[in-house]
Each structure stands twice: as C-alpha cells, then as structure tokens.
Write an enzyme that holds these catalytic residues in place. Structure first.
Site, PDB file in Angstrom:
ATOM      1  N   PHE A   1       0.808  -1.141  -0.078  1.00 39.63           N
ATOM      2  CA  PHE A   1       0.007   0.017  -0.072  1.00 39.63           C
ATOM      3  C   PHE A   1       0.864   1.246   0.030  1.00 39.63           C
ATOM      4  O   PHE A   1       0.645   2.288  -0.731  1.00 39.63           O
ATOM      5  CB  PHE A   1      -0.947   0.007   1.232  1.00 39.63           C
ATOM      6  CG  PHE A   1      -1.799   1.110   1.247  1.00 39.63           C
ATOM      7  CD1 PHE A   1      -3.054   0.880   0.631  1.00 39.63           C
ATOM      8  CD2 PHE A   1      -1.645   2.145   1.938  1.00 39.63           C
ATOM      9  CE1 PHE A   1      -4.037   1.938   0.331  1.00 39.63           C
ATOM     10  CE2 PHE A   1      -2.631   3.208   1.993  1.00 39.63           C
ATOM     11  CZ  PHE A   1      -3.839   3.189   1.296  1.00 39.63           C
ATOM     12  N   TRP A   2       2.119   1.324   0.768  1.00 35.66           N
ATOM     13  CA  TRP A   2       2.773   2.258   0.902  1.00 35.66           C
ATOM     14  C   TRP A   2       3.494   2.610  -0.530  1.00 35.66           C
ATOM     15  O   TRP A   2       3.401   3.995  -0.905  1.00 35.66           O
ATOM     16  CB  TRP A   2       3.873   2.164   1.936  1.00 35.66           C
ATOM     17  CG  TRP A   2       3.454   2.500   3.214  1.00 35.66           C
ATOM     18  CD1 TRP A   2       3.322   2.003   4.424  1.00 35.66           C
ATOM     19  CD2 TRP A   2       3.642   4.040   3.587  1.00 35.66           C
ATOM     20  NE1 TRP A   2       3.017   2.936   5.458  1.00 35.66           N
ATOM     21  CE2 TRP A   2       3.321   4.099   4.934  1.00 35.66           C
ATOM     22  CE3 TRP A   2       4.143   5.346   2.939  1.00 35.66           C
ATOM     23  CZ2 TRP A   2       3.455   5.342   5.657  1.00 35.66           C
ATOM     24  CZ3 TRP A   2       4.240   6.379   3.636  1.00 35.66           C
ATOM     25  CH2 TRP A   2       3.664   6.585   5.004  1.00 35.66           C
TER      26      TRP A   2
ATOM     27  N   HIS B   1     -41.637 -18.635  40.635  1.00 35.33           N
ATOM     28  CA  HIS B   1     -40.496 -18.240  41.285  1.00 35.33           C
ATOM     29  C   HIS B   1     -40.496 -16.631  41.526  1.00 35.33           C
ATOM     30  O   HIS B   1     -40.755 -16.069  42.658  1.00 35.33           O
ATOM     31  CB  HIS B   1     -39.212 -18.504  40.415  1.00 35.33           C
ATOM     32  CG  HIS B   1     -37.848 -17.915  41.224  1.00 35.33           C
ATOM     33  ND1 HIS B   1     -36.859 -18.616  41.815  1.00 35.33           N
ATOM     34  CD2 HIS B   1     -37.532 -16.610  41.154  1.00 35.33           C
ATOM     35  CE1 HIS B   1     -35.867 -17.723  42.300  1.00 35.33           C
ATOM     36  NE2 HIS B   1     -36.380 -16.527  41.915  1.00 35.33           N
ATOM     37  N   GLU B   2     -40.835 -15.928  40.469  1.00 36.52           N
ATOM     38  CA  GLU B   2     -41.094 -14.489  40.279  1.00 36.52           C
ATOM     39  C   GLU B   2     -42.272 -13.927  41.222  1.00 36.52           C
ATOM     40  O   GLU B   2     -42.259 -13.249  41.752  1.00 36.52           O
ATOM     41  CB  GLU B   2     -41.080 -14.078  38.895  1.00 36.52           C
ATOM     42  CG  GLU B   2     -39.981 -13.998  38.208  1.00 36.52           C
ATOM     43  CD  GLU B   2     -38.523 -13.526  38.736  1.00 36.52           C
ATOM     44  OE1 GLU B   2     -38.626 -12.722  39.578  1.00 36.52           O
ATOM     45  OE2 GLU B   2     -37.349 -14.295  38.504  1.00 36.52           O
TER      46      GLU B   2
ATOM     47  N   HIS C   1     -41.385 -13.836  44.632  1.00 35.50           N
ATOM     48  CA  HIS C   1     -40.981 -12.674  45.018  1.00 35.50           C
ATOM     49  C   HIS C   1     -41.981 -11.765  45.511  1.00 35.50           C
ATOM     50  O   HIS C   1     -41.830 -10.908  46.430  1.00 35.50           O
ATOM     51  CB  HIS C   1     -39.983 -12.034  44.228  1.00 35.50           C
ATOM     52  CG  HIS C   1     -38.480 -12.869  44.028  1.00 35.50           C
ATOM     53  ND1 HIS C   1     -38.040 -13.165  45.185  1.00 35.50           N
ATOM     54  CD2 HIS C   1     -38.062 -13.365  42.943  1.00 35.50           C
ATOM     55  CE1 HIS C   1     -36.790 -13.649  44.879  1.00 35.50           C
ATOM     56  NE2 HIS C   1     -36.772 -13.805  43.433  1.00 35.50           N
TER      57      HIS C   1
ATOM     58  N   ASP D   1     -30.307 -15.306  43.854  1.00 35.76           N
ATOM     59  CA  ASP D   1     -30.999 -14.511  45.084  1.00 35.76           C
ATOM     60  C   ASP D   1     -30.237 -15.234  46.261  1.00 35.76           C
ATOM     61  O   ASP D   1     -29.988 -14.351  47.152  1.00 35.76           O
ATOM     62  CB  ASP D   1     -32.497 -15.495  45.234  1.00 35.76           C
ATOM     63  CG  ASP D   1     -33.341 -14.818  44.226  1.00 35.76           C
ATOM     64  OD1 ASP D   1     -32.997 -13.720  43.207  1.00 35.76           O
ATOM     65  OD2 ASP D   1     -34.476 -15.349  43.746  1.00 35.76           O
TER      66      ASP D   1
HETATM   67 ZN    ZN Z   1     -35.184 -14.784  42.099  1.00 42.89          ZN
END
Ligand code: ZN
Ligand code: ADP
Ligand code: MG
Length: 605
Positions: free
Chosen positions: A117-118, A427-428, A431, A503
């Site tokens: 290239f140069w 699970h959720e 919570h 958790d």
């Molecule tokens: Zn959890």
C-alpha cells in the site's frame, strides 16, 4: 511516468498458498460433522470413545468407538465435559496446536499489504501522504427521505418507545419554541436494546416520519487500518450530512468506536478509535453548524460506552427497547404477516405464546421460514407450475419453521420451554407476594418472566427513596422477599432449581453485612469484623478468632433461615395470591405494580 501497480500478483500468490495449506489440512482429517444434539445423544448412548475440547472456540473433535472421527461445536463446553466424563468418555481439554504457518501467515500477509500500500501510495501521489487521504465519506450511502417508506406503524409492539421518540422529535421539529424558553436542545439519541429488537427499524421510522434523509453506517465502518482515516471519515460524514440536511446520521453498534477510552486490549486499534471518537465528539459539539442534523446511535452494550458520549449536548437522550412480551410479539407477528396469507386455523396469539424470548427479528425470521415451508409444500403437492390461488401458510408450516429455528445451535439457548416458564412464573410470583406482605420492603415496580441475559426472569423493585442508610427492618424484609422465589418453587413443585442461586448469593451477602458490618446480630455483638480477600481469593477474617468466626457463620445462617421461614409462612397463607400472580405471569409475561394491585384486590374482595 511508469504507471503504479498494486502488487496484486504477489498477494494473490500468497493467498493461494494459504488456501492450499488449508485444503491439505482439511483433506487429512475429514471428520464427520455432528450437530450438538447428536453429539450428546451419542455420548449418552456410549458410542463415543474420546473427545478433545477447545474451550476457547467450543470446537470439539473426537473419536467414536468404531474408530471413526467426528467434529462438532458447542456453546457450553463445561457442561459437555461433565456429561462426557460421567459417561466414561476420555476427555481432553486442549490447546489446539497450530502449525506455525497459521501463526505467522496473518502477520506476513498484513506486512505485505502494508508495504504494498505504501509503495502504491508513494508512486501514485507524488508526495503521497496518507494523512491527505481524501476526506470523502464512504459509508453505506445516503438514503433520500422520499425513498424511505418506513413509519412508526411498522415498528410493532413497542408503543412506549415510539411515544418517547415522538417526544424527542418535537425538540427537533420545533426548535424555535424550545429556544424561546432557553431550553438546551438535545443533540443525540441513543437507542439501547438487545439485538433484533428494532433499533435500526425505529431509527429509519424516525427519519421516515420526519421526512429527513438518512445516512446509515456502522461503528466498524469508522475503524480503518490506518491512523487518521477514521477521524477523517467522521469529518467527511458531517460534511455530507450538512449538505443533505435535514438528515439523520445513524451509527449502528456505536460501542465499537466509542468504548471507554483506554479500554482496548490488543495492539494498534485503540489510538485509532480514540481519534475517531474524539472527532465524533468534536463534530457533535459544533452544533451551530449542524442545525438540521440529528444523530441517532444504537448499541446493545451501553455498559461499555465511553461516559463522555452520554454527557449533555451529546447523546443526552436514551431510549430503551426490550424483548417483546406476548402482546408485543403478537403485534409484531401481525405487522409481518401483512400480505402473506394465513390458514384460518392459525392463531397468532398462540404463536406469540410459544415464542417467549424471541426478538422482533427472530419473529420476522420465523414467519419467513414458515412461508418458505409453505411454498415448498405447495410446489411438492401441486407438481404444477401455476400457483394455486388459495395458497396459505398452515400451522404445520409454522411448526416446521419453529422446529428448524429451535434446533439451530445458536438460537437453542434463547428459547424458553413451557416447564421453565412455569418455574420462572412461580419463582417470580413468590418474590412478588413475599415482598407485598413485608411492610418495610421496597415496593414492586415490574415483574417479568421474559429471560434477561442469563437469568430466567426478573422482579424489579422501586427503592422508596434514595437511601442514605438501611434500617434493620428493611434489610430483614428484603431478605424475606429474596427468599420468596425459592420458597415458591418448593411449595409449588417440591423441587429446588438453580434459578434461585443468584437470589441466595445476594441474600447471603446482605446477611453477612448485617452481622459483620452493621452490628445487627446480638450474638456477635457490636463489633465490626472487616474482611479482606487473601491473595488466593479466599475470604479471611483478619481480626477474629475461630470461635467468633463460627458464631458469625451461625448468625448469617440464622438470618437466612428465619427469612426463609417467614417467606414460607407468607406464601402458605397467601397461596391463592401466589397462584393468581403466577398464572397472570404465564398469560401476560410482564406485570407492573398496577396490574398486580388490581389482580390482588379481586382476591381480597
Ligand atoms: Zn429470584
Ligand atoms: P436491531 O437494530 O435492534 O438489531 P433491527 O431493527 O435491525 O434490530 O431488526 C431487524 C428486523 O427485525 C427488522 O427489519 C424487522 O423486520 C424485524 N423487527 C425487529 N423489531 C421489530 C418490531 N418491533 N416490529 C416489527 N418488526 C421488527
Ligand atoms: Mg440493527
């Protein structure tokens, strides 16, 4: 003057040699290609004698008991390793030995290119100076507003983001009004979201709605091999944009140019990026010349962005796009099905339900695949060239397409099975209910079973105020709500899953801090035991005796056990609420605080 010639011949020759070596190597091995499911099956079936795992690339090579060789590729090499070892397969985790040519070939090739290239530049340009490289913009090109049919209605299932985009555009469309009040106008919009959620689409829709020209380019377009060119490109780009104002410059994957400065590993690349980033920031600061130019950038990695980019006067507005929930997915499916014909028996709602975790792009792909299956089926059935007029996509086509996508090795990890969805929902919900019955816990903002990263779902709490300190009652209640997830799994399925691991780790951290740092344990007393990490990474207590350490451990355990018991009491007592929330989550996938309130008020009445 002799005409300059780029040394194509030599480079071609070199490439030929490389290809030849590659080819020879492939011929020598010629192992059978196994897909990952087949690999697991064969291991479980006791057919495999030996495997070599390359943990870097996930490439597997191995030998069957009958002597045949195979190769494959997995994402989770750790899992494969443990499964294989369980089955008595000989496992080698290897550093693959490269022949030396592979090590040196890229370097040699690079140097040849560089020198070539140069030489070419020097011969051609007289005083050929690379820094005088033409500052011409060479992005993907300019898309004229008139040729852009994309509108907000094409972006389905993300109404909130569209509303915000509209708000943002007001600054831009009516600058005089805002200027009158001395408001600092935002200059750049950053779209943040996982791949395939419609960032590019939304940017185009903004341009389409506002009738602005659109210049799309990707961050990696900027990155060039030679120092200076990237920055030149930025200047060229803004010059083009000024000429074509009003116009949107859309920079996709901006994280590839705009990572935290000084954050790059490896050789060479970083100075170039830094210059490019500086040029970009300088151009953005030159606002007076840039009226009529709006810069929209997209990323799925906001965490690695250079903070300078997000300062006021730069990308000072952010807009989040997330994976669509079930309603969003149905909307996206509808938007894409448009002209295609569906069999009457197909319910898009059902397809939406099956595709938890799919992005907009995944859904578009699903429809496309289904349409391909439909056309193939028609061609086979009919054996005529004239397409039947009642050609439709049937649910079989969808199932085939679905299977095809699910079995593709990369997408496999994305999909959420019905069983996982159930577990995550309970699970959720655990919570949510546990937190609800703890007066001091943070109120809930949003809960979802759409997978985020490596986690199954997420429950987001809204911290009451910016806390300067944490009260004991708050921390205890927080522990209870964290335990709610695991408790719900056990109550419902009588089974523990790894999903609660995060958790529990979090809860242990809090309990430990309560005992050792906040002096909240009677048994340990009001002594602060600082911890430090030994150089081997083990936690050590500098300043306590083994007896005290035993008491500390006991106390941490007690806090956690008590929180678990309280969560269990709450969930047993309010099992009806748990069921309601879990079922609603299975149905809608995402619930906000209001929706949960309405849901649960009905139970009380
Ligand atoms: Zn959890
Ligand atoms: P991103 O830029 O976030 O990776 P794209 O905008 O490139 O995502 O999305 C790729 C394709 O997926 C779009 O061209 C479109 O066909 C489809 N798609 C993604 N999100 C949506 C959406 N919200 N509504 C309709 N189509 C979408
Ligand atoms: Mg994109």
């Amino acid at each position: 003057m002799q005409k300059a010639k780029f040394p194509w011949f030599w480079i071609g020759f070199l490439i030929l040699i490389l290809v030849f070596i590659d080819y020879k190597k492939m011929q020598a091995v010629k192992p059978q290609d196994l897909n990952i499911n087949q690999l697991y099956k064969d291991i479980n079936g006791g057919l495999v004698e030996k495997i070599n795992i390359d943990p870097e690339s996930g490439n597997i090579v191995g030998k069957f008991k009958d002597g045949k060789k195979f190769k494959s590729r997995v994402i989770d090499t750790g899992d494969l390793q443990s499964v294989a070892m369980e089955r008595g397969v000989e496992v080698d985790v290897l550093e693959p030995a490269f022949p030396w040519v592979y090590l040196f070939a890229p370097t040699i090739l690079f140097m040849v290119l560089l020198i070539g290239f140069w030489v070419w530049m020097l011969r051609k340009g007289g005083g050929g100076n690379i820094l005088k490289f033409p500052a011409k913009f060479q992005g993907t090109g300019l898309e004229k507003a008139a040729a852009n049919p994309t509108r907000f209605k094409d972006v389905a299932g993300c109404d909130e983001a569209i509303e915000e985009a509209k708000e943002f555009m007001k600054f831009f469309l009516y600058p005089d009004i805002f200027n009158r009040f001395g408001i600092n106008l935002p200059r750049g919009l950053l779209l943040i979201g996982p791949p395939g959620t419609g960032k590019t689409l939304l940017a185009k829709a903004i341009a389409g709605e506002a009738k602005m020209n659109f210049i799309p380019l990707s961050g990696s377009d900027f990155i060039e091999m030679f120092v200076g060119v990237g920055a030149q490109r930025v200047r060229g780009l803004f010059a083009t944009a000024r000429k074509n104002a009003p116009c949107i410059i859309f920079i996709d994957e901006i994280d590839s140019v705009a990572q935290r400065r000084g954050n790059y590993k490896g050789f060479g690349g970083h100075e170039e990026r830094e210059q490019t980033l500086n040029a970009l920031l300088a151009e953005m600061d030159g606002f007076d010349e840039n009226t009529g130019i709006l810069i929209v950038a997209a990323t799925n990695r906001p965490d690695v962005l250079d903070p300078a980019l997000r300062r006021p006067g730069r990308f000072d507005r952010e807009l989040f796009l997330s994976l669509p929930d079930v309603v969003g997915r149905e909307a996206i499916l509808k938007a894409h099905i448009k002209s295609r014909v569906l069999d009457q028996g197909i319910s898009l709602r059902n397809i939406a339900k099956m595709t938890t975790g799919f992005s907009g792009a995944d859904l578009a792909n699903l429809i496309n695949e289904a349409a391909i299956f439909a056309s193939r089926r028609l061609l086979e059935e009919e054996k005529v060239t004239k397409m039947k007029l009642n050609a439709v996509i049937t649910s079989k086509d969808f199932n085939d397409a679905f299977d095809k996508i699910l079995l593709g090795p990369e997408k496999k990890s994305r999909v959420v099975s019905e069983k996982d969805k159930m577990t995550t929902a309970y699970h959720e919900a655990g919570h949510v209910i546990a937190a609800r019955h703890c007066l001091n816990a943070d109120p809930l903002r949003k809960v979802t079973i759409i997978p985020r990263g490596r986690m199954g779902g997420a429950t987001h709490y809204l911290p009451n105020e910016d806390r300067q300190y944490y009260s004991e009652s708050y921390l205890l209640d927080h522990l209870v709500s964290m335990m709610g997830g695991r408790v719900a799994e056990v109550l419902k399925f009588n089974e523990k899953t790894s999903g609660a691991g995060h958790d529990l780790a979090q809860a242990s951290k809090i309990a430990r801090a309560m005992v050792c740092e906040f002096g909240m344990s009677e048994a340990v007393g009001k002594v602060i035991y600082s911890r430090h990490e030994s150089f081997l990474g083990n936690e050590e207590f500098l300043d306590c005796s083994p007896e005290t350490k035993a008491i500390i451990d006991q106390e941490i355990k007690r806090f956690l056990e008590e929180a678990y018991k309280r969560a269990e009491e709450i969930l047993r007592q309010h099992n009806d609420q748990l069921e309601k929330v879990a079922q609603a989550l299975l149905e809608k996938e995402t619930l906000d605080a209001e929706e949960i309130d309405t849901l649960l008020i009905e139970v009380v009445d």
